[in-house]
Motif scaffolding. Sequence first.
Motif, short mmCIF file in Angstrom:
data_model
loop_
_atom_site.label_atom_id
_atom_site.label_comp_id
_atom_site.label_asym_id
_atom_site.label_seq_id
_atom_site.Cartn_x
_atom_site.Cartn_y
_atom_site.Cartn_z
N ARG A 431 66.38 16.39 11.19
CA ARG A 431 65.03 16.98 11.19
C ARG A 431 64.52 17.15 12.62
O ARG A 431 63.97 18.20 12.95
CB ARG A 431 64.10 16.07 10.38
N ILE A 432 64.71 16.12 13.44
CA ILE A 432 64.26 16.22 14.84
C ILE A 432 65.00 17.34 15.56
O ILE A 432 64.41 18.06 16.38
CB ILE A 432 64.48 14.86 15.54
N GLN A 433 66.27 17.52 15.25
CA GLN A 433 67.03 18.61 15.88
C GLN A 433 66.38 19.95 15.60
O GLN A 433 66.22 20.79 16.50
CB GLN A 433 68.47 18.61 15.37
N LYS A 434 65.98 20.17 14.36
CA LYS A 434 65.35 21.45 14.01
C LYS A 434 64.01 21.60 14.70
O LYS A 434 63.65 22.70 15.15
CB LYS A 434 65.19 21.53 12.49
N GLU A 435 63.25 20.51 14.80
CA GLU A 435 61.94 20.57 15.45
C GLU A 435 62.09 20.93 16.93
O GLU A 435 61.35 21.78 17.45
CB GLU A 435 61.22 19.23 15.30
N ILE A 436 63.06 20.29 17.60
CA ILE A 436 63.27 20.58 19.02
C ILE A 436 63.73 22.02 19.21
O ILE A 436 63.29 22.71 20.14
CB ILE A 436 64.28 19.59 19.62
N ALA A 437 64.63 22.48 18.33
CA ALA A 437 65.11 23.86 18.45
C ALA A 437 63.97 24.86 18.32
O ALA A 437 63.90 25.85 19.05
CB ALA A 437 66.17 24.11 17.39
N ALA A 438 63.04 24.59 17.38
CA ALA A 438 61.91 25.50 17.19
C ALA A 438 60.95 25.44 18.38
O ALA A 438 60.47 26.48 18.86
CB ALA A 438 61.18 25.15 15.90
N GLN A 439 60.66 24.23 18.88
CA GLN A 439 59.70 24.08 19.97
C GLN A 439 60.22 24.61 21.29
O GLN A 439 59.45 25.11 22.12
CB GLN A 439 59.33 22.60 20.12
N SER A 440 61.54 24.48 21.52
CA SER A 440 62.10 24.90 22.82
C SER A 440 62.68 26.30 22.79
O SER A 440 63.27 26.74 23.77
CB SER A 440 63.19 23.91 23.25
N ARG A 441 62.48 26.99 21.67
CA ARG A 441 63.08 28.33 21.54
C ARG A 441 62.64 29.24 22.67
O ARG A 441 63.44 29.99 23.24
CB ARG A 441 62.71 28.93 20.19
N LEU A 442 61.34 29.18 23.03
CA LEU A 442 60.84 30.00 24.12
C LEU A 442 60.43 29.18 25.33
O LEU A 442 59.93 29.72 26.32
CB LEU A 442 59.63 30.83 23.64
N ASP A 443 60.59 27.87 25.25
CA ASP A 443 60.13 27.00 26.33
C ASP A 443 61.13 25.85 26.48
O ASP A 443 61.00 24.82 25.82
CB ASP A 443 58.74 26.46 25.99
N ASP A 444 62.10 26.02 27.36
CA ASP A 444 63.17 25.03 27.53
C ASP A 444 62.67 23.88 28.41
O ASP A 444 63.09 23.72 29.55
CB ASP A 444 64.40 25.69 28.14
N SER A 445 61.77 23.08 27.86
CA SER A 445 61.20 21.96 28.59
C SER A 445 61.62 20.65 27.95
O SER A 445 61.70 20.54 26.72
CB SER A 445 59.66 22.06 28.58
N LEU A 446 61.85 19.64 28.80
CA LEU A 446 62.28 18.35 28.29
C LEU A 446 61.18 17.62 27.52
O LEU A 446 61.46 16.64 26.83
CB LEU A 446 62.77 17.47 29.44
N ARG A 447 59.94 18.09 27.65
CA ARG A 447 58.90 17.40 26.89
C ARG A 447 59.10 17.55 25.39
O ARG A 447 58.64 16.71 24.61
CB ARG A 447 57.52 17.91 27.30
#
Length: 807
Positions: A431-447
């Motif tokens: 689940r976390i993998q999918k969340e990170i993929a969606a959040q970083s899709r346009l913003d490749d930030s470590l946050r």
Amino acid sequence: MNEYLNSLNFPCPSGEEEKRLAEQLESVLAEDYQGNMFRMLGKYQRILSDNRQLNLWEGIFEKLSILFMCGRNAVLDGPMIGVSLAIRDSDYFRSTARLFGRDRSAIAALEMMATCWNETFANTGIWMGKTFEPVSREVAASRTENDPETLKQYSPSTTRGGRNFFRHPPDANLLQSLGLPVLTNLWRLISRPLDCAAAGFLGELLPENLEKEKNIPYTMTGGLFLAQPGISVVPEMKGKGVYQLNYRWPALEPVYPMTRLVDELVQIADGVYLGQLVMATCHYSLGAFRATVPGLTQSRWEIGEPYSPGQATVDYGYQNNGFFLMIDPLFARAAYDDEAFPDLRPRSGESGYRELGYDQPSTGSSTVVLSGIRRVRAESPESPEEILNWQGNDALRRKFTTFCLEPSPREDGDVRELLRDGESILQMLARIQKEIAAQSRLDDSLRHFESLNRLFRSGIAPGVSKGMFQGQGKGFNVRFDAPERRLWYGQEEPCRGFDYYHGATLNLHLGFGDTLRQGIEEKLESSSIFPSGLACLLANDLRGPNVLDAVWASIGRFIFPWAGKSFERISGRKLSMLLDESSDLADRYPERVAELRNHPASWPHYDLVKKNRDRFWTEEGPYARYLRSGSWDSGMTEEDKAIWNREAEDSWVFGNNIQDSRILAADEGMRMLDMNYSPPIPSIQQLADAGPSPFVRQGYIFLGVADRESILPTNNHRGIKKRVFQFHYRYPMIGGPTPIGFCLDELVEIAEGLFLGQLIYATVLQKPFHSSVDPAEYKYQLFGYFLLLDNAWERHRQAIGFDINRP
């Protein structure tokens, strides 16, 4: 000496030469024999089939020549298991080389035939042996065009018609899969005879021979020859009596290169015969051209010179082109032993598998493998139904929902709150993998990676216990001592404490961007033109799409064959070599350095060798003082050796990245790229095959070390350093293809048998690696997260469809 090996079996021209040969034979047996001929020859074969051991080949060839010269002349009868030891190039410039005092020319010394054979078919068991069957005088006469010498030597008790055995290689790549079909067409192979009534064979099919053949797993047969006692045709054998197999008679319809081939055999032990491949280097045929031309009775024309031994003036230029073994099938179990020739062992469904008891528990050395696999299965009893319904299994529920945690250096709070009701920890990560993929899709930030960062900082670093990788709880997946011994830099070492974990990838991140932005921010901070305002803008702007993660999710996971990592005990000798950064590496380890030089993908490591030679760094690394006395094999003191043994026992393991069968399509390319790339030894391959996700290759070697401080600032806080397990790829003698030489990964355990890893690369690529340099100077950055999973977690991963390698 035994009853078969004696220097008197060779026609030495003088007593002095006979004495010298006797001493050479005694030396070979004293150094290598150790009471088991099969294991001695198995050791020779492993050296000769390893292109990385090329520097040792000539010594092994000399030993085999001594054994052949001292072997007893004997007649072979019935089926024999075949072992290909080595193939040698014909030396067409030998006479010129001898003018300069050398036995072989520089071109022949490259051993291109052997190198190609080793890269393709050497360990596949495609050739399985020969049989020697009674042949009538009439058949012998017709197949030799009534050659008077052959008929003079003919005897029903010693003259035999023969053929070769072949089978399909296991897990064949494209080239190997073509091997038997191509041979079948070119050499006109036919199916294995199952009874005495089978037609189309040169010799007589006897019931007792067909019964013995059951111990030999083969499917096709052909490549005819006529065999009888004779005198060696190789000049160096000085008229030694041998059992001679002649393929060259035109009436046997040989196909090139059999048109050049004469095998010669002698007996060297009970049931063991050593053979030399002998090839003509001149006056030979390239095969026959067949065509029907109206008006002509002849339909077969030789391309080149047909074999005609009656012409006494013909010098065929016979040379030794390698060695092979013939083994009586009564000794099949000893021949197929793990320390002899396990690649020839019958596989399930093949002839010999049931007959020799490989389908049943047994007590031979090879059963170490089988019993080891059974132990693994006993420790992983979960059925697919149990894995799918893990919540109803108390043991699995505890395993899949219980974290392994310690206080985070950053006081991240209780990461157990990330787990939702009804979830396993692996489902949480999916689940976390999918969340990170969606959040970083346009913003490749470590946050966006903060959930994984928190988990990592709270995980517990695995350790090393008695030289073995050790986690929490049981602490291992399939800990295993392999029965085979492997060569490492000219010496055999056992494979002990082997363990492996399956691999999965979470999310990736382009770490170069962090270093680039860090550099811009540092410049702004030193500037007097509105530094705080510009820094604020940079802190809040988007960093662009996460291209790495998107490519991995859409393409990478379906084509990249990484399957996890393996660990095993490392000797002090091996560890001292791989951590060595001395200035004289080329003198200490010439063959290893030559491998670095000969593999262009490893040139960054080779460049470190040269920089150490030129004393590029002024400071010494932390282990330099334990290497000043010399390398392990040359000069190292006993005190230093004790330190290296202690380091290997307490802190370090040897590791490989493992690949699944998708790598086979690029097998030849990977062999050229990765100097450490190889298939697993047979027992480990069987171990892998018994698991939920088999692997077929190992490579990208690393050194794993326990209890180290993390090199990433994000893992540390206010002087508190996160303790981690590290994977080192950067030392010069490790080797490996770019970009692995810039990698230094870190690992923690977050649940029993489930490990969270950080993929870390140096981003200052122009700065060469040395262990004396502060890691901060390489600006290591996080490039993503991966998982290592034991068998139970891997079955769970497959059940929930997480990071699977198919669309």
